[in-house]
Design an enzyme around this catalytic site. Structure first.
Site, PDB file in Angstrom:
ATOM      1  N   ASP A  29       2.300  31.624  11.981  1.00 24.63           N
ATOM      2  CA  ASP A  29       2.250  33.075  12.240  1.00 24.63           C
ATOM      3  C   ASP A  29       1.690  33.849  11.047  1.00 24.63           C
ATOM      4  O   ASP A  29       0.845  34.734  11.214  1.00 24.63           O
ATOM      5  CB  ASP A  29       3.653  33.607  12.587  1.00 24.63           C
ATOM      6  CG  ASP A  29       4.111  33.170  13.965  1.00 24.63           C
ATOM      7  OD1 ASP A  29       3.308  32.571  14.687  1.00 24.63           O
ATOM      8  OD2 ASP A  29       5.272  33.435  14.314  1.00 24.63           O
ATOM      9  N   GLU A  47       8.851  34.847   5.457  1.00 29.44           N
ATOM     10  CA  GLU A  47       9.186  34.235   6.749  1.00 29.44           C
ATOM     11  C   GLU A  47      10.329  33.220   6.597  1.00 29.44           C
ATOM     12  O   GLU A  47      11.174  33.092   7.482  1.00 29.44           O
ATOM     13  CB  GLU A  47       7.960  33.507   7.317  1.00 29.44           C
ATOM     14  CG  GLU A  47       6.997  34.396   8.086  1.00 29.44           C
ATOM     15  CD  GLU A  47       7.441  34.604   9.530  1.00 29.44           C
ATOM     16  OE1 GLU A  47       8.246  35.528   9.766  1.00 29.44           O
ATOM     17  OE2 GLU A  47       6.981  33.872  10.413  1.00 29.44           O
ATOM     18  N   SER A  64       5.311  50.027  13.296  1.00 26.37           N
ATOM     19  CA  SER A  64       4.746  48.886  13.994  1.00 26.37           C
ATOM     20  C   SER A  64       4.625  49.170  15.485  1.00 26.37           C
ATOM     21  O   SER A  64       5.452  49.878  16.049  1.00 26.37           O
ATOM     22  CB  SER A  64       5.649  47.669  13.782  1.00 26.37           C
ATOM     23  OG  SER A  64       5.183  46.595  14.554  1.00 26.37           O
TER      24      SER A  64
HETATM   25  N1  LIG Z   1       8.184  45.529  11.690  1.00 27.16           N
HETATM   26  C1  LIG Z   1       9.283  45.004  11.153  1.00 27.16           C
HETATM   27  N2  LIG Z   1       9.971  45.654  10.205  1.00 27.16           N
HETATM   28  C2  LIG Z   1      11.076  45.122   9.659  1.00 27.16           C
HETATM   29  N3  LIG Z   1      11.587  43.918   9.985  1.00 27.16           N
HETATM   30  C3  LIG Z   1      10.934  43.219  10.911  1.00 27.16           C
HETATM   31  C4  LIG Z   1       9.746  43.710  11.549  1.00 27.16           C
HETATM   32  N4  LIG Z   1       9.337  42.776  12.427  1.00 27.16           N
HETATM   33  C5  LIG Z   1      10.214  41.765  12.357  1.00 27.16           C
HETATM   34  N5  LIG Z   1      11.187  42.021  11.458  1.00 27.16           N
HETATM   35  C6  LIG Z   1      12.317  41.147  11.106  1.00 27.16           C
HETATM   36  O1  LIG Z   1      12.102  39.911  11.789  1.00 27.16           O
HETATM   37  C7  LIG Z   1      13.113  39.681  12.796  1.00 27.16           C
HETATM   38  C8  LIG Z   1      12.470  39.141  14.051  1.00 27.16           C
HETATM   39  O2  LIG Z   1      11.811  37.960  13.740  1.00 27.16           O
HETATM   40  P1  LIG Z   1      11.551  36.814  14.807  1.00 27.16           P
HETATM   41  O3  LIG Z   1      10.763  35.773  14.114  1.00 27.16           O
HETATM   42  O4  LIG Z   1      12.835  36.432  15.470  1.00 27.16           O
HETATM   43  O5  LIG Z   1      10.672  37.565  15.912  1.00 27.16           O
HETATM   44  P2  LIG Z   1       9.112  37.662  16.061  1.00 27.16           P
HETATM   45  O6  LIG Z   1       8.454  37.412  14.780  1.00 27.16           O
HETATM   46  O7  LIG Z   1       8.824  38.960  16.741  1.00 27.16           O
HETATM   47  O8  LIG Z   1       8.835  36.494  17.101  1.00 27.16           O
HETATM   48  P3  LIG Z   1       8.132  35.038  16.872  1.00 27.16           P
HETATM   49  O9  LIG Z   1       8.464  34.577  15.495  1.00 27.16           O
HETATM   50  O10 LIG Z   1       8.709  34.139  17.922  1.00 27.16           O
HETATM   51  O11 LIG Z   1       6.683  35.281  17.109  1.00 27.16           O
HETATM   52  C9  LIG Z   1      13.722  41.067  13.027  1.00 27.16           C
HETATM   53  O12 LIG Z   1      15.049  40.937  13.495  1.00 27.16           O
HETATM   54  C10 LIG Z   1      13.638  41.697  11.631  1.00 27.16           C
HETATM   55  O13 LIG Z   1      14.666  41.233  10.798  1.00 27.16           O
HETATM   56  C1  LIG Z   2       8.072  29.193  17.332  1.00 23.04           C
HETATM   57  C2  LIG Z   2       7.069  29.149  16.197  1.00 23.04           C
HETATM   58  O1  LIG Z   2       6.125  28.134  16.513  1.00 23.04           O
HETATM   59  C3  LIG Z   2       6.272  30.420  16.090  1.00 23.04           C
HETATM   60  C4  LIG Z   2       7.081  31.667  16.129  1.00 23.04           C
HETATM   61  O2  LIG Z   2       6.195  32.765  16.382  1.00 23.04           O
HETATM   62  C5  LIG Z   2       7.825  28.829  14.955  1.00 23.04           C
HETATM   63  C6  LIG Z   2       6.921  28.434  13.806  1.00 23.04           C
HETATM   64  O3  LIG Z   2       5.840  27.848  14.034  1.00 23.04           O
HETATM   65  O4  LIG Z   2       7.315  28.701  12.681  1.00 23.04           O
HETATM   66 MG   LIG Z   3       8.707  35.549  13.707  1.00 20.18          MG
END
Ligand SMILES: Nc1ncnc2c1ncn2[C@@H]1O[C@H](COP(=O)(O)OP(=O)(O)OP(=O)(O)O)[C@@H](O)[C@H]1O
Ligand SMILES: C[C@@](O)(CCO)CC(=O)[O-]
Ligand SMILES: [Mg+2]
Length: 333
Positions: free
Chosen positions: A148, A137, A79
């Site tokens: 998302d 998710e 990624s």
């Molecule tokens: N490329 C990946 N490979 C494996 N696991 C992942 C990957 N991307 C995210 N994850 C999992 O998701 C967790 C992060 O998710 P989180 O929703 O907190 O962050 P995000 O998706 O980057 O941010 P947001 O949801 O606010 O946009 C990581 O700790 C891991 O467990």
């Molecule tokens: C913070 C949030 O709005 C988006 C996380 O990328 C949570 C959600 O909608 O599930």
């Molecule tokens: Mg996320």
């Protein structure tokens, strides 16, 4: 992530029991199953610094076994997105994984495009992929809205409203002008699950006030959706549109701060970009992670470079992006 893990199919079957895996039949991960999945991950004795990856591994094992059953396979994940930073990495991971697994599942055939070696999913398949990714998710993040995984699957720009249960919660937007954003990764780690639950707690403490703030955020989204779809042919119209967009982003950031998801590092980005009359807002769940700065069409390269250099001096990392793009795609290797 530098991790290399494997589970024998026989062990998965023994621990998770018989299952009739079928990619076309959606299932949710029960708490009993999650417990079993966490046992499978725990026996790998991963280093403590990788503990945040566990939820991603549970999602992986759940999606793999629910869609492909105990068929042997190897998945390699790479990624370019910073993880846990508000750019929807968790959803992108679940969407890419669900897309690949659905494409490999029995009885599934991809639509071939004219271009050799390029395949595409039909609309129904995309919906299915998005729903599977939503199940993933849920494991990673507790109570996702679905925005998302929807954007990661369908791409482009989407207006998404969770409460629209009777109709489709998503509405694709036809953006009339390209939108450029500077993404600043503050490198401050945070966790979507805990940020979302902290907002819920604030709602319990101040229900009326928070409800008014949510209404205001909703109005901003509605106004933004109208704005991005409105045509702007001349320079003056483009700049008027951009001024409105800046104002909406600025108000949005103020409201996000009000619900408690901003962070000192985010405020530093807001202040630094403000010196050049640029507007920024946090993205994703906030609490650190990434910040978006709107880049107007006529912004000079010199100012852009100056801002980036100042942000980098704070220890942040910047990327220039255009909003929108394709959703899930599959390329045979
Ligand atoms: N490329 C990946 N490979 C494996 N696991 C992942 C990957 N991307 C995210 N994850 C999992 O998701 C967790 C992060 O998710 P989180 O929703 O907190 O962050 P995000 O998706 O980057 O941010 P947001 O949801 O606010 O946009 C990581 O700790 C891991 O467990
Ligand atoms: C913070 C949030 O709005 C988006 C996380 O990328 C949570 C959600 O909608 O599930
Ligand atoms: Mg996320």
């Amino acid at each position: 992530m530098g991790l290399n893990l494997s589970w024998p199919c026989s062990q998965l079957k023994e621990v998770l029991g018989d299952c009739s895996a079928d990619g076309s039949v959606l299932v949710s991960c029960t708490s009993e199953k999650l417990e079993l999945l966490s046992g499978l991950v725990a026996q790998k004795n991963m280093p403590q610094e990788n503990v945040q990856l566990n939820s991603g591994l549970y999602a992986f094992l759940f999606l793999y076994t629910s869609i492909l059953g105990y068929k042997p396979g190897k998945a390699v994940v790479t990624s370019e997105l910073p993880m846990g930073s508000g750019l929807g990495s968790s959803a992108s991971f679940c969407v890419a994984l669900s897309g690949a697994l659905i494409a490999l599942s029995e009885g599934f055939s991809l639509k071939t495009k004219e271009k050799k070696d390029q395949f595409s999913f039909r609309k129904n398949d995309l919906e299915l992929i998005s729903k599977w990714a939503f199940e993933g998710e849920k494991i990673i993040h507790g109570k996702p809205s679905g925005i998302d995984n929807t954007v990661s699957t369908f791409g482009n720009m989407i207006k998404f409203k969770k409460e629209l249960k009777t109709t489709n919660p998503m509405m694709p937007l036809n953006s009339t002008t390209p939108l450029k954003m500077l993404i600043t990764d503050t490198r401050v780690g945070r966790n979507t699950k805990s940020l979302v639950s902290s907002v819920s707690e604030r709602v319990l403490r101040h229900p009326d006030t928070m409800s008014s703030v949510f209404n205001a955020i909703n109005s901003i989204s509605d106004e933004l959706a109208l704005l991005v779809e409105s045509p702007a042919e001349y320079k003056v119209e483009v700049s008027e549109k951009e001024e409105k967009l800046k104002e909406l982003m600025q108000m949005n950031q103020g409201l996000l701060q009000c619900i408690g998801v901003s962070h000192e590092s985010i405020e530093t980005v807001v202040r630094t970009t403000m010196k050049e009359k640029l507007v920024s807002k946090l993205t994703g769940a906030g609490g650190g992670g990434c910040v978006l700065t709107f880049v107007p069409t006529l912004l000079s390269a010199a100012v852009t470079e100056k801002v980036i250099s100042e942000l980098e001096q704070c220890g942040f990392r910047c990327f220039m992006v255009e909003v929108g793009g394709p959703g899930v795609q599959v390329f045979p290797c």
